[in-house]
Design a protein around this motif. Sequence first.
Motif, PDB file in Angstrom:
ATOM      1  N   GLU A  35       9.706  -8.590 -61.420  1.00  0.00           N
ATOM      2  CA  GLU A  35      10.797  -7.886 -62.095  1.00  0.00           C
ATOM      3  C   GLU A  35      11.898  -7.568 -61.082  1.00  0.00           C
ATOM      4  O   GLU A  35      11.640  -7.368 -59.900  1.00  0.00           O
ATOM      5  CB  GLU A  35      10.283  -6.588 -62.723  1.00  0.00           C
ATOM      6  N   TYR A 155       6.299  -2.088 -58.949  1.00  0.00           N
ATOM      7  CA  TYR A 155       6.475  -1.993 -60.404  1.00  0.00           C
ATOM      8  C   TYR A 155       5.906  -3.231 -61.090  1.00  0.00           C
ATOM      9  O   TYR A 155       5.216  -3.122 -62.116  1.00  0.00           O
ATOM     10  CB  TYR A 155       7.958  -1.845 -60.739  1.00  0.00           C
ATOM     11  N   THR A 159       2.761  -3.355 -63.862  1.00  0.00           N
ATOM     12  CA  THR A 159       3.067  -3.721 -65.252  1.00  0.00           C
ATOM     13  C   THR A 159       2.757  -5.182 -65.550  1.00  0.00           C
ATOM     14  O   THR A 159       3.060  -5.657 -66.649  1.00  0.00           O
ATOM     15  CB  THR A 159       4.547  -3.446 -65.563  1.00  0.00           C
ATOM     16  N   GLU A 207       5.316   1.735 -68.113  1.00  0.00           N
ATOM     17  CA  GLU A 207       6.552   1.325 -67.433  1.00  0.00           C
ATOM     18  C   GLU A 207       7.165   2.489 -66.663  1.00  0.00           C
ATOM     19  O   GLU A 207       7.614   2.330 -65.521  1.00  0.00           O
ATOM     20  CB  GLU A 207       7.550   0.767 -68.439  1.00  0.00           C
ATOM     21  N   SER A 210       4.986   3.479 -63.668  1.00  0.00           N
ATOM     22  CA  SER A 210       5.126   2.461 -62.623  1.00  0.00           C
ATOM     23  C   SER A 210       6.442   2.615 -61.880  1.00  0.00           C
ATOM     24  O   SER A 210       6.498   2.508 -60.657  1.00  0.00           O
ATOM     25  CB  SER A 210       5.031   1.067 -63.239  1.00  0.00           C
ATOM     26  N   ARG A 211       7.505   2.875 -62.617  1.00  0.00           N
ATOM     27  CA  ARG A 211       8.821   3.064 -61.991  1.00  0.00           C
ATOM     28  C   ARG A 211       8.803   4.303 -61.090  1.00  0.00           C
ATOM     29  O   ARG A 211       9.329   4.280 -59.972  1.00  0.00           O
ATOM     30  CB  ARG A 211       9.898   3.193 -63.073  1.00  0.00           C
TER      31      ARG A 211
END
Length: 259
Positions: A35, A155, A159, A207, A210-211
């Motif tokens: 990502e 991240y 994910t 999400e 994770s961020r």
Amino acid sequence: MKNTAIIIFVSVLMLGAIVQSDKSLAAGGHETHMENLEWSFDGPFGTYDRGALQRGLQVYRQVCSACHSMKHMYYRNIGALGYNEAQVKAIASEYMVEDGPDDEGEMFSRPGKPSDRFVSPFPNRKAATYANNGAFPPDLSLITKARAGGADYVYSILTGYEHAPKDAHLLDGQYWNKAMAGNVIAMAPPLADGMIAYEDGTAETVEQYSRDVAHFLTWAAAPDMEERKRIGIMTLLFLAVFASIMYAVKRKVWSDLKK
């Protein structure tokens, strides 16, 4: 000369084919996916989000610290996240630290203090490896510097869990992760929606968790980033002003010589 050029050209093509083949083998024939997110700390004027840092610390403490150490971090360091002295002491005291020896030569356990390092989940590397089916959980203190992609890498790994393709062969204790090199990872999916309660009302999703933890780990690896950026900007401003003054002086000097 012409033959030499042809040989060099063919060699370059063969080398490229070998490299590409190695990449395919390393990835088990499947591509990895990373990502590419926008972060508040990106760019020369970027800064850390204190709210995200505190939430990221919460994720680390409640989930990641069960397996991963942060041996380069001290509890006193988290004061930079917006916690006051009493809060830092309270957080440190939640952990038991081995100390000693005492007057009788025995080691003993005591509540943690701000001056202590983050307590590791395992006493040594072998114990950590044994408890995780032969896979050693890496220390997370500098993980965003040690892995290409930094926060995006963290991240993406958290994910990136998916059902393995039909042609994949996973051993017991292995999982399919689209962001992992080779797509095989020994860490079970650590996060799930709603597993951590945020007091500030932030979304409680995989999400977001994770961020936030990626944000926190970026700070842990570079806690002085904001100060370095400030110094860099001030230095550039000084140089710009200094250059302007020198240019004005130069014009003045040469204008007198021309007369």
